[in-house]
Design a protein around this motif. Structure first.
Motif, PDB file in Angstrom:
ATOM      1  N   LEU A  20      -1.289  -5.637  -4.811  1.00 32.35           N
ATOM      2  CA  LEU A  20      -1.027  -4.205  -4.944  1.00 32.35           C
ATOM      3  C   LEU A  20      -0.556  -3.648  -3.599  1.00 32.35           C
ATOM      4  O   LEU A  20      -1.120  -3.979  -2.552  1.00 32.35           O
ATOM      5  CB  LEU A  20      -2.280  -3.469  -5.409  1.00 32.35           C
ATOM      6  CG  LEU A  20      -2.908  -3.990  -6.708  1.00 32.35           C
ATOM      7  CD1 LEU A  20      -4.133  -3.159  -7.082  1.00 32.35           C
ATOM      8  CD2 LEU A  20      -1.902  -3.994  -7.849  1.00 32.35           C
ATOM      9  N   VAL A  21       0.472  -2.801  -3.654  1.00 35.32           N
ATOM     10  CA  VAL A  21       1.086  -2.235  -2.448  1.00 35.32           C
ATOM     11  C   VAL A  21       0.946  -0.710  -2.510  1.00 35.32           C
ATOM     12  O   VAL A  21       1.876   0.001  -2.898  1.00 35.32           O
ATOM     13  CB  VAL A  21       2.567  -2.636  -2.332  1.00 35.32           C
ATOM     14  CG1 VAL A  21       3.119  -2.269  -0.948  1.00 35.32           C
ATOM     15  CG2 VAL A  21       2.767  -4.124  -2.607  1.00 35.32           C
ATOM     16  N   PRO A  22      -0.222  -0.171  -2.137  1.00 36.79           N
ATOM     17  CA  PRO A  22      -0.396   1.281  -2.196  1.00 36.79           C
ATOM     18  C   PRO A  22       0.338   1.980  -1.053  1.00 36.79           C
ATOM     19  O   PRO A  22       0.301   1.537   0.101  1.00 36.79           O
ATOM     20  CB  PRO A  22      -1.914   1.466  -2.045  1.00 36.79           C
ATOM     21  CG  PRO A  22      -2.517   0.093  -2.188  1.00 36.79           C
ATOM     22  CD  PRO A  22      -1.459  -0.851  -1.752  1.00 36.79           C
ATOM     23  N   GLY A  23       1.011   3.076  -1.358  1.00 38.66           N
ATOM     24  CA  GLY A  23       1.564   3.939  -0.316  1.00 38.66           C
ATOM     25  C   GLY A  23       2.619   3.282   0.542  1.00 38.66           C
ATOM     26  O   GLY A  23       2.672   3.517   1.756  1.00 38.66           O
ATOM     27  N   TRP A  24       3.504   2.493  -0.065  1.00 39.54           N
ATOM     28  CA  TRP A  24       4.517   1.766   0.698  1.00 39.54           C
ATOM     29  C   TRP A  24       5.446   2.731   1.451  1.00 39.54           C
ATOM     30  O   TRP A  24       5.656   3.860   1.060  1.00 39.54           O
ATOM     31  CB  TRP A  24       5.317   0.842  -0.213  1.00 39.54           C
ATOM     32  CG  TRP A  24       6.234   1.541  -1.184  1.00 39.54           C
ATOM     33  CD1 TRP A  24       7.572   1.726  -1.048  1.00 39.54           C
ATOM     34  CD2 TRP A  24       5.868   2.155  -2.427  1.00 39.54           C
ATOM     35  NE1 TRP A  24       8.073   2.416  -2.129  1.00 39.54           N
ATOM     36  CE2 TRP A  24       7.045   2.695  -2.991  1.00 39.54           C
ATOM     37  CE3 TRP A  24       4.664   2.308  -3.125  1.00 39.54           C
ATOM     38  CZ2 TRP A  24       7.071   3.364  -4.216  1.00 39.54           C
ATOM     39  CZ3 TRP A  24       4.674   2.988  -4.346  1.00 39.54           C
ATOM     40  CH2 TRP A  24       5.856   3.497  -4.879  1.00 39.54           C
ATOM     41  N   GLU A  25       5.982   2.237   2.566  1.00 37.07           N
ATOM     42  CA  GLU A  25       6.913   2.995   3.421  1.00 37.07           C
ATOM     43  C   GLU A  25       6.327   4.333   3.848  1.00 37.07           C
ATOM     44  O   GLU A  25       7.017   5.349   3.935  1.00 37.07           O
ATOM     45  CB  GLU A  25       8.273   3.152   2.728  1.00 37.07           C
ATOM     46  CG  GLU A  25       8.923   1.810   2.436  1.00 37.07           C
ATOM     47  CD  GLU A  25      10.305   1.908   1.799  1.00 37.07           C
ATOM     48  OE1 GLU A  25      10.883   3.020   1.781  1.00 37.07           O
ATOM     49  OE2 GLU A  25      10.817   0.879   1.308  1.00 37.07           O
ATOM     50  N   MET A  26       5.057   4.308   4.150  1.00 43.03           N
ATOM     51  CA  MET A  26       4.327   5.519   4.523  1.00 43.03           C
ATOM     52  C   MET A  26       4.800   6.098   5.850  1.00 43.03           C
ATOM     53  O   MET A  26       4.522   7.258   6.161  1.00 43.03           O
ATOM     54  CB  MET A  26       2.826   5.215   4.584  1.00 43.03           C
ATOM     55  CG  MET A  26       2.304   4.514   5.828  1.00 43.03           C
ATOM     56  SD  MET A  26       3.014   2.890   6.209  1.00 43.03           S
ATOM     57  CE  MET A  26       2.417   1.951   4.806  1.00 43.03           C
ATOM     58  N   ASN A  27       5.487   5.304   6.668  1.00 45.46           N
ATOM     59  CA  ASN A  27       5.941   5.787   7.968  1.00 45.46           C
ATOM     60  C   ASN A  27       7.223   6.591   7.893  1.00 45.46           C
ATOM     61  O   ASN A  27       7.698   7.105   8.914  1.00 45.46           O
ATOM     62  CB  ASN A  27       6.118   4.624   8.938  1.00 45.46           C
ATOM     63  CG  ASN A  27       7.041   3.528   8.414  1.00 45.46           C
ATOM     64  OD1 ASN A  27       7.025   3.194   7.227  1.00 45.46           O
ATOM     65  ND2 ASN A  27       7.838   2.943   9.288  1.00 45.46           N
ATOM     66  N   GLY A  28       7.799   6.735   6.692  1.00 39.84           N
ATOM     67  CA  GLY A  28       9.028   7.489   6.526  1.00 39.84           C
ATOM     68  C   GLY A  28       8.789   8.887   5.992  1.00 39.84           C
ATOM     69  O   GLY A  28       7.687   9.445   6.078  1.00 39.84           O
ATOM     70  N   THR A  29       9.853   9.464   5.398  1.00 42.24           N
ATOM     71  CA  THR A  29       9.798  10.832   4.876  1.00 42.24           C
ATOM     72  C   THR A  29      10.137  10.900   3.392  1.00 42.24           C
ATOM     73  O   THR A  29      10.115  11.983   2.809  1.00 42.24           O
ATOM     74  CB  THR A  29      10.780  11.738   5.644  1.00 42.24           C
ATOM     75  OG1 THR A  29      12.112  11.218   5.510  1.00 42.24           O
ATOM     76  CG2 THR A  29      10.408  11.816   7.117  1.00 42.24           C
ATOM     77  N   THR A  30      10.427   9.769   2.763  1.00 41.45           N
ATOM     78  CA  THR A  30      10.902   9.768   1.386  1.00 41.45           C
ATOM     79  C   THR A  30       9.835  10.200   0.401  1.00 41.45           C
ATOM     80  O   THR A  30      10.111  10.947  -0.549  1.00 41.45           O
ATOM     81  CB  THR A  30      11.416   8.369   1.004  1.00 41.45           C
ATOM     82  OG1 THR A  30      12.474   7.996   1.888  1.00 41.45           O
ATOM     83  CG2 THR A  30      11.919   8.336  -0.431  1.00 41.45           C
ATOM     84  N   TYR A  31       8.610   9.744   0.592  1.00 46.15           N
ATOM     85  CA  TYR A  31       7.586   9.854  -0.441  1.00 46.15           C
ATOM     86  C   TYR A  31       6.517  10.887  -0.124  1.00 46.15           C
ATOM     87  O   TYR A  31       6.199  11.146   1.054  1.00 46.15           O
ATOM     88  CB  TYR A  31       6.920   8.494  -0.656  1.00 46.15           C
ATOM     89  CG  TYR A  31       7.884   7.429  -1.105  1.00 46.15           C
ATOM     90  CD1 TYR A  31       8.488   7.500  -2.361  1.00 46.15           C
ATOM     91  CD2 TYR A  31       8.210   6.363  -0.278  1.00 46.15           C
ATOM     92  CE1 TYR A  31       9.382   6.532  -2.785  1.00 46.15           C
ATOM     93  CE2 TYR A  31       9.098   5.382  -0.692  1.00 46.15           C
ATOM     94  CZ  TYR A  31       9.689   5.477  -1.941  1.00 46.15           C
ATOM     95  OH  TYR A  31      10.581   4.522  -2.351  1.00 46.15           O
ATOM     96  N   GLY A  32       5.919  11.433  -1.189  1.00 43.35           N
ATOM     97  CA  GLY A  32       4.793  12.330  -1.023  1.00 43.35           C
ATOM     98  C   GLY A  32       3.559  11.645  -0.477  1.00 43.35           C
ATOM     99  O   GLY A  32       2.659  12.317   0.032  1.00 43.35           O
ATOM    100  N   HIS A  33       3.507  10.305  -0.578  1.00 41.86           N
ATOM    101  CA  HIS A  33       2.344   9.594  -0.027  1.00 41.86           C
ATOM    102  C   HIS A  33       2.566   9.171   1.435  1.00 41.86           C
ATOM    103  O   HIS A  33       1.939   8.228   1.904  1.00 41.86           O
ATOM    104  CB  HIS A  33       1.969   8.394  -0.899  1.00 41.86           C
ATOM    105  CG  HIS A  33       3.009   7.319  -1.014  1.00 41.86           C
ATOM    106  ND1 HIS A  33       3.208   6.612  -2.185  1.00 41.86           N
ATOM    107  CD2 HIS A  33       3.911   6.804  -0.134  1.00 41.86           C
ATOM    108  CE1 HIS A  33       4.147   5.711  -2.009  1.00 41.86           C
ATOM    109  NE2 HIS A  33       4.581   5.809  -0.766  1.00 41.86           N
ATOM    110  N   ARG A  34       3.407   9.898   2.140  1.00 39.72           N
ATOM    111  CA  ARG A  34       3.694   9.538   3.535  1.00 39.72           C
ATOM    112  C   ARG A  34       2.507   9.857   4.441  1.00 39.72           C
ATOM    113  O   ARG A  34       1.666  10.704   4.147  1.00 39.72           O
ATOM    114  CB  ARG A  34       4.949  10.261   4.029  1.00 39.72           C
ATOM    115  CG  ARG A  34       4.879  11.772   4.023  1.00 39.72           C
ATOM    116  CD  ARG A  34       6.249  12.371   4.346  1.00 39.72           C
ATOM    117  NE  ARG A  34       6.232  13.829   4.410  1.00 39.72           N
ATOM    118  CZ  ARG A  34       6.427  14.626   3.365  1.00 39.72           C
ATOM    119  NH1 ARG A  34       6.628  14.099   2.168  1.00 39.72           N
ATOM    120  NH2 ARG A  34       6.407  15.943   3.530  1.00 39.72           N
ATOM    121  N   CYS A  35       2.500   9.170   5.573  1.00 38.40           N
ATOM    122  CA  CYS A  35       1.360   9.227   6.497  1.00 38.40           C
ATOM    123  C   CYS A  35       1.499  10.334   7.534  1.00 38.40           C
ATOM    124  O   CYS A  35       0.498  10.892   7.991  1.00 38.40           O
ATOM    125  CB  CYS A  35       1.264   7.865   7.193  1.00 38.40           C
ATOM    126  SG  CYS A  35       0.074   7.721   8.528  1.00 38.40           S
ATOM    127  N   GLY A  36       2.726  10.677   7.916  1.00 36.66           N
ATOM    128  CA  GLY A  36       2.970  11.510   9.082  1.00 36.66           C
ATOM    129  C   GLY A  36       2.224  12.823   9.146  1.00 36.66           C
ATOM    130  O   GLY A  36       1.724  13.202  10.224  1.00 36.66           O
TER     131      GLY A  36
END
Length: 330
Positions: free
Chosen positions: A159-175
């Motif tokens: 399972l790959v939760p919250g992929w590409e979290m270091n970007g701006t594309t997704y609502g599950h981003r980390c920034g």
């Protein structure tokens, strides 16, 4: 968590992890010839769609590769609403049947951490959602997901939760709130691992490079991460594969970071992009996999990224077929 300095990570990657005949920054790839190291032991897949049609397309890729059996099936949960993030039998069933049809197959599932995940949520909304998730507001959705996977026969999924979290594309981003993001990821891991019968492996997967935030700042901890992945497309325009290896938070940093944390690597998404039909990039990635033996690698196969379904990249396709295709019979 103690952050390892970038220079140390790069030195470790180049000195300890790259055999002498493998690509290092400054080396050159021509995009011709066969892969120097066979890739047969690297579980490989092509993303060809999320539904039953995508499962059926795998056979088409295998035929195109001359009969090679792909061992990885990779798909994504829709992130539009919580009921879809929980999953459903119409999605899981075809993949469960594909996986059960041959030993050694691996099912990989990307899991959104938010509903309205691609709706362009503002930072304040993301921050509030991350904090609610860390407090347990969404536990029931991930419990339902885990139970559905186990019930479908996919208890050993990656399972790959919250992929590409270091970007701006997704609502599950980390920034917007890295501390809340990490706490929420840890919460999801705890819920999933409490599901009876599960044997899930959890894959922390940023996109290559710095993007909006250095991805190590989002790492949730060795106790909840099983695999450290990286999505690595051929971008930006003009950046060579050697540059992708040596850039800040690039491929070398990823491998060294994983080694420092005692974790294997994966490449859930990779493919062509800003530099068109680029066999040198494809050769570089395949050589990288051969050197570093990821848990799995998956080509994103729609245009502009792909090489089977997308016919815009014939030179790159030839490299992939030469490296992953079945040996010619005498």
């Amino acid at each position: 968590m103690v952050l390892v300095p970038v220079a140390v990570l790069l030195a470790a990657a180049l000195a300890l992890l790259l055999p002498g005949d493998r690509l290092a920054p400054g080396a050159r790839h021509t995009g011709t010839g066969a892969a120097p190291v066979p890739l047969a032991r690297v579980p490989s897949g092509f993303f060809t769609g999320s539904d039953a049609v995508g499962v059926r397309r795998i056979a088409g890729v295998e035929a195109w590769l001359g009969g090679t059996s792909l061992r990885v099936g990779h798909t994504y949960l829709p992130g539009d609403r919580w009921s879809n993030i929980e999953g459903h039998p119409e999605l899981f069933g075809p993949w469960a049947r594909w996986k059960a049809a041959a030993p050694g197959r691996l099912f990989v599932l990307n899991v959104p951490m938010m509903d309205r995940n691609e709706a362009g949520l503002a930072d304040d909304e993301v921050r509030a959602g991350l904090r609610r998730g860390a407090d347990g507001a969404f536990d029931r959705h991930f419990r339902a997901l885990g139970e559905g996977l186990v019930g479908a026969g996919l208890a050993d999924a990656v399972l790959v939760p919250g992929w590409e979290m270091n970007g701006t594309t997704y609502g599950h981003r980390c920034g917007p709130d890295p501390a809340a993001w990490k706490a929420y990821w840890r919460r999801i891991a705890g819920v999933l691992r409490a599901v009876p019968g599960q044997r899930f492996r959890l894959d922390f997967t940023p996109s290559r490079g710095r993007d909006a935030i250095p991805w190590p700042e989002c790492y949730p901890g060795d106790d909840v991460v099983d695999i450290i992945g990286m999505d690595a497309y051929d971008q930006p325009a003009g950046l060579s594969f050697e540059g992708q290896v040596g850039e800040e938070y690039g491929l070398a940093h990823h491998v060294a970071f994983a080694r420092a944390h005692g974790k294997p690597v994966s490449y859930p998404e990779w493919g062509l992009f800003r530099n068109g039909d680029n066999p040198a990039y494809v050769r570089g990635m395949l050589d990288w996999f051969a050197a570093h033996r990821p848990v799995y690698q998956t080509v994103t196969d729609y245009c502009p990224h792909g090489v089977w379904e997308c016919r815009d990249n014939p030179r790159s396709a030839a490299v992939v077929r030469g490296a992953l295709g079945a040996p010619a019979r005498p």
